[in-house]
Design a protein around this motif. Structure first.
Motif, PDB file in Angstrom:
ATOM      1  N   THR A 131      -6.589  -7.889   8.525  1.00 20.64           N
ATOM      2  CA  THR A 131      -5.942  -8.222   7.258  1.00 20.64           C
ATOM      3  C   THR A 131      -6.926  -8.928   6.327  1.00 20.64           C
ATOM      4  OG1 THR A 131      -3.804  -8.406   8.367  1.00 20.64           O
ATOM      5  CG2 THR A 131      -4.024  -9.476   6.215  1.00 20.64           C
ATOM      6  N   LEU A 134      -9.123  -6.378   4.582  1.00 23.37           N
ATOM      7  CA  LEU A 134      -8.455  -5.691   3.478  1.00 23.37           C
ATOM      8  C   LEU A 134      -8.193  -6.623   2.307  1.00 23.37           C
ATOM      9  CD1 LEU A 134      -6.053  -3.396   5.490  1.00 23.37           C
ATOM     10  CD2 LEU A 134      -7.813  -2.641   3.892  1.00 23.37           C
ATOM     11  N   PRO A 167      -0.303  -1.474  11.572  1.00 31.53           N
ATOM     12  CA  PRO A 167      -0.217  -0.280  10.734  1.00 31.53           C
ATOM     13  C   PRO A 167      -1.288   0.744  11.105  1.00 31.53           C
ATOM     14  CG  PRO A 167      -0.035  -2.268   9.403  1.00 31.53           C
ATOM     15  CD  PRO A 167      -0.435  -2.711  10.774  1.00 31.53           C
ATOM     16  N   PRO A 169      -3.813   4.007  10.287  1.00 27.79           N
ATOM     17  CA  PRO A 169      -4.651   4.279   9.109  1.00 27.79           C
ATOM     18  C   PRO A 169      -3.924   5.121   8.061  1.00 27.79           C
ATOM     19  CG  PRO A 169      -5.841   4.738  11.148  1.00 27.79           C
ATOM     20  CD  PRO A 169      -4.421   4.506  11.534  1.00 27.79           C
ATOM     21  N   HIS A 170      -4.303   4.930   6.830  1.00 29.46           N
ATOM     22  CA  HIS A 170      -3.786   5.753   5.725  1.00 29.46           C
ATOM     23  C   HIS A 170      -4.189   7.210   5.948  1.00 29.46           C
ATOM     24  CE1 HIS A 170      -2.450   6.558   1.638  1.00 29.46           C
ATOM     25  NE2 HIS A 170      -3.576   7.187   1.411  1.00 29.46           N
ATOM     26  N   THR A 206       3.930   5.772  10.204  1.00 28.96           N
ATOM     27  CA  THR A 206       4.552   4.567  10.733  1.00 28.96           C
ATOM     28  C   THR A 206       5.431   4.849  11.947  1.00 28.96           C
ATOM     29  OG1 THR A 206       4.562   3.715   8.467  1.00 28.96           O
ATOM     30  CG2 THR A 206       5.877   2.505  10.051  1.00 28.96           C
ATOM     31  N   TYR A 343      -8.326   2.886   5.609  1.00 33.65           N
ATOM     32  CA  TYR A 343      -7.221   2.025   5.208  1.00 33.65           C
ATOM     33  C   TYR A 343      -7.292   1.743   3.712  1.00 33.65           C
ATOM     34  CZ  TYR A 343      -6.942   1.151  10.222  1.00 33.65           C
ATOM     35  OH  TYR A 343      -6.844   1.300  11.585  1.00 33.65           O
ATOM     36  N   ARG A 345      -5.459  -0.883   0.897  1.00 33.30           N
ATOM     37  CA  ARG A 345      -4.765  -2.164   0.958  1.00 33.30           C
ATOM     38  C   ARG A 345      -3.264  -2.045   0.688  1.00 33.30           C
ATOM     39  NH1 ARG A 345      -6.990  -5.922  -3.353  1.00 33.30           N
ATOM     40  NH2 ARG A 345      -8.810  -6.033  -1.964  1.00 33.30           N
ATOM     41  N   ASP A 348      -1.330   0.052   3.304  1.00 36.98           N
ATOM     42  CA  ASP A 348      -1.286  -0.717   4.541  1.00 36.98           C
ATOM     43  C   ASP A 348      -0.206  -1.802   4.460  1.00 36.98           C
ATOM     44  OD1 ASP A 348      -2.951  -1.563   7.152  1.00 36.98           O
ATOM     45  OD2 ASP A 348      -2.438  -3.379   6.036  1.00 36.98           O
ATOM     46  N   ARG A 351       3.195  -0.225   4.906  1.00 39.46           N
ATOM     47  CA  ARG A 351       3.447   0.131   6.299  1.00 39.46           C
ATOM     48  C   ARG A 351       3.756  -1.122   7.128  1.00 39.46           C
ATOM     49  NH1 ARG A 351      -0.222   5.247   8.304  1.00 39.46           N
ATOM     50  NH2 ARG A 351       0.406   6.677   6.636  1.00 39.46           N
ATOM     51  N   ARG A 352       3.014  -2.171   6.859  1.00 42.41           N
ATOM     52  CA  ARG A 352       3.264  -3.422   7.586  1.00 42.41           C
ATOM     53  C   ARG A 352       4.670  -3.941   7.290  1.00 42.41           C
ATOM     54  NH1 ARG A 352      -0.335  -7.235   9.700  1.00 42.41           N
ATOM     55  NH2 ARG A 352       0.648  -9.277  10.100  1.00 42.41           N
ATOM     56  N   ARG A 366      -6.086  -4.053  13.174  1.00 44.75           N
ATOM     57  CA  ARG A 366      -5.751  -2.637  13.315  1.00 44.75           C
ATOM     58  C   ARG A 366      -6.853  -2.018  14.169  1.00 44.75           C
ATOM     59  NH1 ARG A 366      -4.932  -5.510   9.496  1.00 44.75           N
ATOM     60  NH2 ARG A 366      -3.199  -5.433   8.014  1.00 44.75           N
TER      61      ARG A 366
END
Length: 384
Positions: A131, A134, A167, A169-170, A206, A343, A345, A348, A351-352, A366
């Motif tokens: 975190t 990011l 989360p 990855p994107h 997710t 990722y 920001r 993410d 998702r979190r 992550r």
């Protein structure tokens, strides 16, 4: 490595589309690595080896290699790197040096040695984005990549472990095809020329299920229900955009957290002038996704293919999938593979928040572990 200045627009477009198209997860703008592909020999579908149902199910923990695979011929992968069908292999026992990059540990990516943690042997690759990372950087690409001998049909195999609840990855794993020297980096929201290249990502959302996210010269736009970009069309979103077309097999079981599991993928480039290209993947040897001419039945809606059909008012009746016309030149061939935990920001954070709303305790790290990577011209099978 990737830059996404259009991301806020993407989110707005996706939210606008949500009332008629379900999300497949991980579908924002994103750049590309280079790549290549060609008209290879016909290959069997995933159903030819491994059992299970391509329309659902998850890993069953039985990673016995199916008959005729490289893993069957090379138990415990001993000697597998010397097989003429293997284009790339790394079990991370020798440190860096086999990948084009990076050449040494980075802030988010490092090779570690721990027999108790590794899938086999002692070495494995750890990707970890926090975190705090990011908070400093909007986009982080925790990536290692390799350019290999070009080929028309490719199989990929790696073992992976997600040790923490965090989360996903994107965007995740990237396979790319292209003419010699072509590089797709930074080409988000761009239709790639058919005589230059195409690429696809293997992503997870997710819900911890998987999808293909595909860019090619005949890809569909998300603007119109029929996949075109004609102003005033049915379902017109008001803006033309071309982000990766989504293929998420329904009925998947979530992948297991905090244990190693096996991912295999296959791609076949089309014969030029035909739509006989294909994509497939297996989890722990079980076929999950299988997209080829005539299979599966499904419905296109905007830029998503819904296997089995969809229930929105704009959905048409399911019909057999028409296959992929990935390229218009035989010089476009598979050439690049990347383990790329990418990722962003804002996505993410969403998702979190979604995970926390479900009552989950989410880690600030992550982390993804990789081991026993093989790229080959025939099916590899899982390492026991």
């Amino acid at each position: 490595m990737k830059n996404h200045p259009q991301f806020p627009l993407v989110i707005a477009l996706i939210l606008a589309a949500c009332d008629s198209t379900p999300s497949t997860g991980g579908q924002g703008g994103h750049g590309g690595h280079g790549g290549q592909g060609g008209s290879g020999p016909d290959v069997p579908s995933p159903h030819a080896s491994g059992g299970g149902n391509s329309d659902g199910g998850g890993g069953n923990g039985d990673t016995s290699p199916p008959p005729g695979t490289l893993s069957e011929r090379y138990p415990d992968d001993v000697g597998i790197a010397g097989d003429p069908g293997v284009l790339f292999h790394d079990d991370f026992e020798q440190g860096w040096g086999r990948w084009d990059g990076p050449a040494a540990d980075t802030r988010t990516l490092r090779i570690e040695a721990d027999e108790a943690t590794a899938h086999a042997g002692q070495g494995y690759l750890r990707s970890s984005v926090t975190t705090a990372d990011l908070a400093e950087e909007t986009y982080i690409s925790s990536s290692t990549w390799v350019t290999h001998e070009r080929a028309d049909a490719i199989y990929w195999r790696f073992h992976v472990r997600f040790p923490e609840l965090a989360p996903n990855p994107h965007h995740w794993v990237r396979m790319a095809a292209g003419a010699e020297g072509w590089d797709a980096s930074g080409l988000a929201n761009t239709v790639p020329p058919g005589d230059e290249g195409f690429w696809f990502d293997f992503d997870t959302n997710t819900d911890d299920v998987f999808n293909f996210y595909v860019y090619w010269y005949k890809m569909r736009s998300g603007r119109c229900n029929d996949g075109t970009a004609t102003p005033g069309c049915a379902g017109d979103q008001g803006t033309t955009y071309h982000y990766g077309n989504g293929f998420q097999p329904p009925g998947q079981a979530p992948f297991p957290r905090d244990r190693w599991f096996c991912v295999e993928m296959h791609a076949r480039a089309n014969t030029v002038g035909q739509s006989d290209g294909a994509l497939a993947f297996w989890i722990d040897g079980v076929p999950i996704g299988d997209y080829r001419p005539g299979h599966p039945d499904g419905t296109w809606l905007r830029d998503q293919f819904h296997a089995g059909g969809c229930d929105f008012s704009a959905c048409t009746p399911p019909a057999p999938f028409g296959g992929f016309d990935f390229r218009s030149s035989g010089d476009v061939r598979f050439k690049k593979f990347a383990l790329d935990a990418y990722y962003e920001r804002d996505s993410d954070a969403r998702r979190r928040a979604e995970m926390e709303e479900r009552g989950m305790t989410v880690s600030d790290a992550r982390t993804i572990l990789y081991d026993d990577v093989v790229v080959a011209t025939e099916r590899v099978g899982c390492r026991r």
